[in-house]
Design an enzyme around this catalytic site. Structure first.
Site, PDB file in Angstrom:
ATOM      1  N   LYS A 169       2.072  -3.762   6.618  1.00  0.00           N
ATOM      2  CA  LYS A 169       2.453  -3.681   5.195  1.00  0.00           C
ATOM      3  C   LYS A 169       3.967  -3.503   5.076  1.00  0.00           C
ATOM      4  CE  LYS A 169      -1.548  -4.266   3.366  1.00  0.00           C
ATOM      5  NZ  LYS A 169      -1.838  -5.588   2.779  1.00  0.00           N
ATOM      6  N   SER A 189       0.842  -1.205   0.000  1.00  0.00           N
ATOM      7  CA  SER A 189       0.000   0.000   0.000  1.00  0.00           C
ATOM      8  C   SER A 189       0.872   1.247   0.000  1.00  0.00           C
ATOM      9  CB  SER A 189      -0.861  -0.013   1.266  1.00  0.00           C
ATOM     10  OG  SER A 189      -1.432   1.249   1.491  1.00  0.00           O
ATOM     11  N   TYR A 245      -1.926  -1.415  11.045  1.00  0.00           N
ATOM     12  CA  TYR A 245      -2.188  -1.904   9.682  1.00  0.00           C
ATOM     13  C   TYR A 245      -1.030  -1.511   8.751  1.00  0.00           C
ATOM     14  CZ  TYR A 245      -3.702  -1.252   4.888  1.00  0.00           C
ATOM     15  OH  TYR A 245      -3.734  -1.231   3.517  1.00  0.00           O
TER      16      TYR A 245
END
Ligand code: UD1
Length: 342
Positions: free
Chosen positions: A156, A127, A152
Site C-alpha cells: 500500500k 489503507s 501487504y
C-alpha cells in the site's frame, strides 16, 4: 451526451461491488475487470440486479499486460478506480513475493496503460495501515507514515509512492489515494456484501459467521491493551459510505477541482470503537447473544487507530452517514441471506 465511464478493477470484490453500485446511481458508466481470485461472479449479478444495468464485466488479471492492453483499447474510460489487490495481512507475511508481484505489477500496469492511452484520473485503494501504530489520535493525512508491519501494508505504501512519483513526472496524470479505515457492513438490498473465503480473518465476518453457527466462538484478540476496556480500537466505516467516497473523488477529478495532482484522503467516521464495544453493539442491535471468549493478542495488531476525516469532509464534500447500528444490522442481514436463515 456520453456519460463518463469508470474502469473498476477488482469490481467483483467487496468494496469494488458496492462502489460500482454507487457510481451507476451517480450517473457513471462502469466497466468491471476482475480475475475472481478472491471474489465471485454472483457479486456482479448482485450489482446488475441492484442497478438494473447490464454492466460490462471482463474477467482478467491486471498483471496480464496483454489482456490489460486489450481492455484499454476496447473501452473509453475517463477514470480508473484500482481495487484489484490481495489483502490478507497474515498471508502476505507467509508469501511476500506473491503479494509484491500481484499488488505492484497490477498497479503499475494500470498506471502505465493510463499514461500510454492518455487517461488522466486514477483513484487508488489505500489503507490506514500506512500509519502503523500512530503517536496521536485521530490520524490526519499529515500524520507520519510508519514502516509497514507486513508485506501487504508495504504494497500500500509502495503503490502510494509509485503514484506520487508518476504524477510528479507526468503533468497529464492526477491521482487520489483513499486511505480506508475498517470497512464493514453490506448493501441495504441484501444482494451484495463481503464474501470471505475460508475462515474469516476480519472481525465482522467472524462475528456474523459465529452468530450464524458456522464458527463456534469468536476469539477477541486481547483485553489487556492500554484502552478503556482493554480491547483494540478501530474506526469502522460503512461500506456504502466508503463506496460514496469514491464517487466524490472521481467527481472531483473529472470536474477539475483537485487542488494538487496527487491527493490523499482519510476515509473513516472519526469515531473509535473497541472490539468489545462492537461485539456488544452487534448483540444489542440484532437481538442475539454471541459466543465469544477473550484470547491472546494477535501478532502485529495495532492498539488503536481512528481517522480525522476533516479533509474528506471539507474537500470531497463527503461524510460518513450511516449509523453504526444500521451497518451492524446490514452485516447480519447479509450473513442470514448467505446462510439461508431467512
Ligand atoms: C487489517 C489491516 C488493514 C487491512 C484489513 C483488511 C493492519 C494493521 N490492518 O485491519 O490494513 O485493510 O486488515 O484485511 O494491517 N479481531 C478479533 N478477533 C477476530 C478478528 C479480529 O478480536 O477474529 C480484532 C483485531 O484484533 C482488531 C479488530 O478486531 O483489533 C479488527 O481486526 P480486522 O477486522 O482483522 O482488521 P484490522 O486488523 O484492523
Amino acid at each position: 451526451m456520453k456519460q463518463p465511464c469508470v474502469l473498476v478493477t477488482g469490481g467483483a470484490g467487496y468494496i469494488g461491488s458496492h462502489t460500482t453500485v454507487e457510481l451507476v446511481a451517480a450517473g457513471f458508466d462502469v466497466v468491471i475487470a476482475d480475475n475472481l481470485s478472491n471474489s465471485e461472479l454472483s457479486a456482479v449479478d448482485g450489482v446488475r440486479r441492484i442497478t438494473g444495468r447490464e454492466i460490462p464485466f471482463v474477467e482478467l488479471d491486471c498483471c496480464d499486460r496483454a489482456a490489460m492492453t486489450r481492455l484499454f483499447d476496447q473501452y473509453d474510460f475517463d477514470a480508473v478506480i484500482h481495487f484489484a489487490a490481495s489483502k490478507a495481512v497474515g498471508e502476505s507475511v507467509r508469501e511476500p513475493l506473491r503479494y509484491y508481484r500481484n499488488n505492484l505489477t497490477s498497479f503499475m500496469n494500470v498506471v502505465e496503460l493510463m499514461q500510454a492511452t492518455g487517461r488522466p484520473n486514477i483513484v487508488f485503494s489505500s489503507s490506514c495501515t500506512v500509519y502503523g501504530e500512530p503517536d496521536e489520535q485521530p490520524v490526519t493525512e499529515r500524520s507520519p507514515r510508519k514502516p509497514a508491519t507486513s508485506p501487504y501494508g508495504n504494497t500500500k505504501q509502495m503503490c502510494e509512492d509509485i503514484l506520487l512519483d508518476t504524477v510528479a513526472a507526468d503533468k497529464s496524470l492526477r491521482g487520489i489515494a483513499l486511505r480506508y479505515f475498517n470497512p464493514i457492513g453490506a448493501h441495504p438490498s441484501g444482494l451484495i456484501g463481503e464474501l470471505p473465503r475460508g475462515v474469516p480473518q476480519n472481525l465482522v465476518p467472524y462475528i456474523t459467521q459465529t452468530a450464524a453457527g458456522i464458527r463456534e466462538c469468536l476469539a477477541v484478540f486481547g483485553d489487556d491493551y492500554p484502552t478503556p476496556d482493554g480491547s483494540c480500537i478501530r474506526d469502522y466505516i460503512d461500506v456504502v459510505d466508503l463506496a460514496r467516497a469514491h464517487v466524490a473523488a472521481i467527481r472531483r477529478m473529472i470536474d477539475g477541482r483537485c487542488r494538487e495532482r496527487y491527493e490523499v484522503f482519510n476515509i473513516g467516521t472519526g469515531r473509535g470503537v473497541s472490539v468489545l464495544e462492537l461485539v456488544r453493539r452487534f448483540e444489542l442491535v440484532n437481538g442475539l447473544k454471541l459466543n465469544y471468549r477473550i484470547a491472546g493478542r494477535r501478532e502485529g495488531d495495532i492498539v488503536a487507530i481512528w481517522a480525522d476525516p476533516t479533509r474528506a469532509n471539507e474537500e470531497l464534500g463527503w461524510h460518513a452517514e450511516r449509523p453504526l447500528d444500521e451497518t451492524l444490522a446490514s452485516a447480519w442481514r447479509w450473513q442470514r441471506h448467505l446462510s439461508g436463515l431467512d
